[in-house]
Motif scaffolding. Structure first.
Motif, PDB file in Angstrom:
ATOM      1  N   ALA A 120     -41.244  35.417   5.003  1.00 41.07           N
ATOM      2  CA  ALA A 120     -42.893  36.115   4.721  1.00 41.07           C
ATOM      3  C   ALA A 120     -42.541  37.604   4.360  1.00 41.07           C
ATOM      4  O   ALA A 120     -43.454  37.958   3.194  1.00 41.07           O
ATOM      5  CB  ALA A 120     -43.957  35.779   5.756  1.00 41.07           C
ATOM      6  N   ARG A 121     -42.035  38.180   4.984  1.00 42.02           N
ATOM      7  CA  ARG A 121     -41.582  39.615   4.715  1.00 42.02           C
ATOM      8  C   ARG A 121     -41.147  39.861   3.405  1.00 42.02           C
ATOM      9  O   ARG A 121     -41.581  40.615   2.648  1.00 42.02           O
ATOM     10  CB  ARG A 121     -40.853  40.389   5.702  1.00 42.02           C
ATOM     11  CG  ARG A 121     -41.683  40.546   7.282  1.00 42.02           C
ATOM     12  CD  ARG A 121     -40.823  41.244   8.115  1.00 42.02           C
ATOM     13  NE  ARG A 121     -41.134  42.628   7.660  1.00 42.02           N
ATOM     14  CZ  ARG A 121     -41.480  43.661   8.473  1.00 42.02           C
ATOM     15  NH1 ARG A 121     -42.050  43.450   9.478  1.00 42.02           N
ATOM     16  NH2 ARG A 121     -41.878  44.905   8.054  1.00 42.02           N
ATOM     17  N   ASP A 147     -47.500  38.306   8.995  1.00 43.17           N
ATOM     18  CA  ASP A 147     -46.451  37.267   9.547  1.00 43.17           C
ATOM     19  C   ASP A 147     -45.086  37.864   9.401  1.00 43.17           C
ATOM     20  O   ASP A 147     -44.700  38.361   8.304  1.00 43.17           O
ATOM     21  CB  ASP A 147     -46.560  36.084   8.458  1.00 43.17           C
ATOM     22  CG  ASP A 147     -45.495  35.076   8.752  1.00 43.17           C
ATOM     23  OD1 ASP A 147     -44.648  35.321   9.523  1.00 43.17           O
ATOM     24  OD2 ASP A 147     -45.489  33.847   8.425  1.00 43.17           O
ATOM     25  N   ILE A 179     -48.993  30.513   0.877  1.00 42.84           N
ATOM     26  CA  ILE A 179     -49.966  30.058   1.972  1.00 42.84           C
ATOM     27  C   ILE A 179     -50.543  28.977   1.275  1.00 42.84           C
ATOM     28  O   ILE A 179     -51.237  29.060   0.144  1.00 42.84           O
ATOM     29  CB  ILE A 179     -51.074  31.223   2.048  1.00 42.84           C
ATOM     30  CG1 ILE A 179     -49.966  32.224   2.952  1.00 42.84           C
ATOM     31  CG2 ILE A 179     -52.108  30.395   3.189  1.00 42.84           C
ATOM     32  CD1 ILE A 179     -50.865  33.701   3.404  1.00 42.84           C
ATOM     33  N   SER A 202     -42.205  36.709   9.985  1.00 39.98           N
ATOM     34  CA  SER A 202     -40.834  36.212   9.850  1.00 39.98           C
ATOM     35  C   SER A 202     -40.236  36.734   8.676  1.00 39.98           C
ATOM     36  O   SER A 202     -40.824  37.212   7.581  1.00 39.98           O
ATOM     37  CB  SER A 202     -41.260  34.523   9.371  1.00 39.98           C
ATOM     38  OG  SER A 202     -41.937  34.583   8.176  1.00 39.98           O
ATOM     39  N   TYR A 245     -51.960  36.126  -1.144  1.00 37.00           N
ATOM     40  CA  TYR A 245     -51.770  34.755  -0.487  1.00 37.00           C
ATOM     41  C   TYR A 245     -50.936  33.919  -1.449  1.00 37.00           C
ATOM     42  O   TYR A 245     -50.167  33.087  -0.827  1.00 37.00           O
ATOM     43  CB  TYR A 245     -53.264  33.995  -0.383  1.00 37.00           C
ATOM     44  CG  TYR A 245     -54.105  34.670   0.316  1.00 37.00           C
ATOM     45  CD1 TYR A 245     -53.758  35.496   1.416  1.00 37.00           C
ATOM     46  CD2 TYR A 245     -55.525  34.689   0.434  1.00 37.00           C
ATOM     47  CE1 TYR A 245     -54.575  36.153   2.236  1.00 37.00           C
ATOM     48  CE2 TYR A 245     -56.474  35.175   1.128  1.00 37.00           C
ATOM     49  CZ  TYR A 245     -55.767  35.929   2.298  1.00 37.00           C
ATOM     50  OH  TYR A 245     -56.970  36.524   3.004  1.00 37.00           O
ATOM     51  N   LEU A 263     -47.238  34.931  -1.091  1.00 40.58           N
ATOM     52  CA  LEU A 263     -46.680  34.556   0.469  1.00 40.58           C
ATOM     53  C   LEU A 263     -46.762  32.824   0.496  1.00 40.58           C
ATOM     54  O   LEU A 263     -46.423  32.414   1.474  1.00 40.58           O
ATOM     55  CB  LEU A 263     -47.450  34.875   1.522  1.00 40.58           C
ATOM     56  CG  LEU A 263     -47.024  36.215   1.867  1.00 40.58           C
ATOM     57  CD1 LEU A 263     -47.129  37.423   1.217  1.00 40.58           C
ATOM     58  CD2 LEU A 263     -47.401  36.546   3.303  1.00 40.58           C
ATOM     59  N   GLN A 303     -55.015  38.564   7.984  1.00 40.52           N
ATOM     60  CA  GLN A 303     -53.878  38.876   9.010  1.00 40.52           C
ATOM     61  C   GLN A 303     -52.645  37.911   8.728  1.00 40.52           C
ATOM     62  O   GLN A 303     -51.465  38.307   9.223  1.00 40.52           O
ATOM     63  CB  GLN A 303     -54.472  38.494  10.384  1.00 40.52           C
ATOM     64  CG  GLN A 303     -55.293  39.563  11.094  1.00 40.52           C
ATOM     65  CD  GLN A 303     -56.377  39.844  10.047  1.00 40.52           C
ATOM     66  OE1 GLN A 303     -57.202  38.952   9.488  1.00 40.52           O
ATOM     67  NE2 GLN A 303     -56.807  41.354  10.265  1.00 40.52           N
ATOM     68  N   MET A 304     -52.766  36.870   7.750  1.00 40.71           N
ATOM     69  CA  MET A 304     -51.673  36.312   7.458  1.00 40.71           C
ATOM     70  C   MET A 304     -50.325  36.875   6.802  1.00 40.71           C
ATOM     71  O   MET A 304     -49.320  36.763   6.618  1.00 40.71           O
ATOM     72  CB  MET A 304     -51.893  35.000   6.878  1.00 40.71           C
ATOM     73  CG  MET A 304     -52.620  34.075   7.506  1.00 40.71           C
ATOM     74  SD  MET A 304     -53.226  32.546   6.555  1.00 40.71           S
ATOM     75  CE  MET A 304     -54.123  31.452   7.639  1.00 40.71           C
TER      76      MET A 304
END
Ligand SMILES: [Zn+2]
Length: 405
Positions: A301-302, A296, A283, A298, A278, A281, A292-293
């Motif tokens: 994010a990848r 993502d 977040i 995008s 997290y 990323l 699940q985030m």
């Protein structure tokens, strides 16, 4: 053909032997699916008379079903026995920082009811009424015969009763580190409660229902909000002297590395955990982050997930090397709350693994294997606790060689 009571023998020892043999027979049938008395005798070194008695007893208890007799190559037709799924049930409850997951499973391990609840770092006092509600919801919504529920297995993040590590940081769940909580919850719901840390519970789940069914010795890595390990050695769970064996999240893998809330720097779970993912990323709202985030799609994010996977794999590779070298188990199984696609990417990136004693020429399985993934893992493992308690024998006696050795 019931054996008459044997009054001349010591009741305690006799009862111990009987329940032990019962477990051996159940475990043999569970592992093999269906077995005749002759099969059981071959596998367990128990006498035909003992097996006959136990099989009738287990049938009466409703744990076993007898199928239509099969004609073998010689002699009398033999009756195959199978586990009766409806013979008993068990509840698994996993509580972590953000979620409560409860399942009711039958004796074959199939999920017969499920209930989830969003929570926010609940204390035991806050959780108690919620647990009562969740169990009541399961009772009403599942088709399980509630009089045959063996108990509730509770999985919470460890470690237990440790100074300094237990109640600090985002991967801790304060208030749950006292093992007497099991008794309080048991009193509230009127069922026996067995409590374990989430990694150990999930390892039992893998042993009973997952990829570790055939392993006698394996190391299980549980990637939850933090990180922990469960260990089976020679068919036995290895728990440690204070129920904390496998709390490897705070094992230092990067000297002078990232600051950890425990006060050390470079702890493994600062790199390999949902919390670490997290953070990688970026977040913002960590209290409400979900696995699940990590999916993502995008590009930004990848790219961040990619960066996290590279670094996590590097640290995890070192941890795998340490665990293989110390424990010489048959395999390392990795599971937990990562989405299965992300877990697969992480395991892929562990290659090439460091050379260790696990690089045996005669290996039948990969050194690192993906276990069950998703949010049911620990709950399913927790549900196995009461069944495991009821049924699991020293697996060694399943093998004649061991029974005689
Ligand atoms: Zn730490």
């Amino acid at each position: 053909m019931n054996k008459p009571p044997v009054a001349s023998l010591s009741g305690t020892n006799l009862e111990f032997a009987r329940s032990h043999n019962r477990r051996v027979v159940m475990e043999a049938i569970r592992l093999h699916g269906r077995l005749t008395r002759a099969d059981i005798a071959r596998l367990t070194a128990l006498t035909p008379q003992t097996i006959s008695n136990i099989a009738s007893e287990l049938q009466k208890l409703g744990f076993l079903n007898a199928l239509t007799p099969e004609r073998g190559t010689r002699g009398q037709p033999a009756t195959p026995f199978v586990i009766n799924p409806d013979g008993a049930y068990s509840i698994g409850l996993q509580i972590d920082q953000n979620m409560m997951v409860a399942v009711v499973v039958d004796l074959s391990g199939r999920i017969r009811g499920r209930c989830t609840l969003a929570v926010d770092h609940p204390t035991p006092a806050q959780a108690l009424p919620l647990v009562r509600d969740v169990v009541e919801t399961l009772r009403k919504s599942s088709d399980a015969d509630w009089s045959r529920v063996l108990g509730l297995g509770l999985a919470v993040p460890g470690p237990f009763d440790v100074e300094g590590l237990s109640a600090v940081g985002p991967t801790a769940l304060p208030g749950w580190q006292d093992l007497s909580i099991a008794q309080q919850i048991g009193d509230a719901i009127g069922l026996p409660v067995i409590m374990e840390n989430d990694a150990t519970a999930a390892a039992i789940g893998e042993r009973l229902h997952g990829v570790a069914r055939t392993f006698r010795s394996f190391t299980y890595l549980f990637i939850g909000t933090g990180l922990g390990a469960g260990m089976f050695h020679d068919g036995h769970l290895y728990k440690g002297s204070g129920h904390n064996a496998g709390e490897i999240g705070h094992m230092i893998v990067v000297p002078d590395g990232r600051q950890c809330p425990c006060g050390n720097r470079g702890c493994l779970e600062r790199y390999v955990s949902l919390q670490a993912a997290y953070e990688a990323l970026e977040i913002g709202d960590l209290a409400h982050a979900t696995p699940q985030m990590l999916l993502d799609p995008s590009p930004a994010a990848r790219a961040r997930l990619d960066g996290w996977l590279d670094e996590a794999a590097q640290r995890l590779r070192q941890a795998v090397n340490i665990l293989e070298s110390m424990l010489d188990a048959e395999a390392v199984v990795i599971g937990g709350f990562l989405p299965s696609s992300v877990l697969a990417l992480l395991i892929e990136r562990l290659e090439p693994l460091h050379t260790s004693v696990a690089a045996r020429r005669n290996r039948q399985t990969p050194r690192v294997i993906a276990g069950l993934a998703g949010h049911d893992t620990a709950a399913l493992g927790a549900a196995a606790l009461p069944i495991f308690d009821e049924l699991n024998p020293n697996l060694g006696v399943l093998l004649k060689a061991d029974a005689h050795g």
